[in-house]
Motif scaffolding. Structure first.
Motif: not given
Length: 54
Positions: A9-14
C-alpha cells in the motif's frame, strides 16, 4: 531482462537479480499449478455463494 515488482500500500520494490527473479518465478509456477481450473473455480464460487446466502 525479467523484473519482479513487489507492491504494498505504501511502497514498491523492483527486483532484478536473477536469483530473486527465479525465486518468484518458482512461486508463481507453484501457485499456478495448485490453482483450480476455470470450471472448478466457478463451481467453488457458486457453492460458497450458496452457503453464504443460506
Amino acid at each position: 531482462m525479467e523484473v519482479v515488482l513487489l507492491e504494498s500500500r505504501i511502497s514498491h520494490t523492483y527486483l532484478e537479480q536473477p536469483k530473486d527473479v527465479d525465486f518468484y518465478a518458482d512461486v508463481f509456477n507453484y501457485l499456478r499449478a495448485a490453482a483450480l481450473g476455470e470450471l472448478e473455480s466457478q463451481a467453488l464460487i457458486r457453492d460458497i455463494a450458496r452457503e453464504v446466502a443460506a
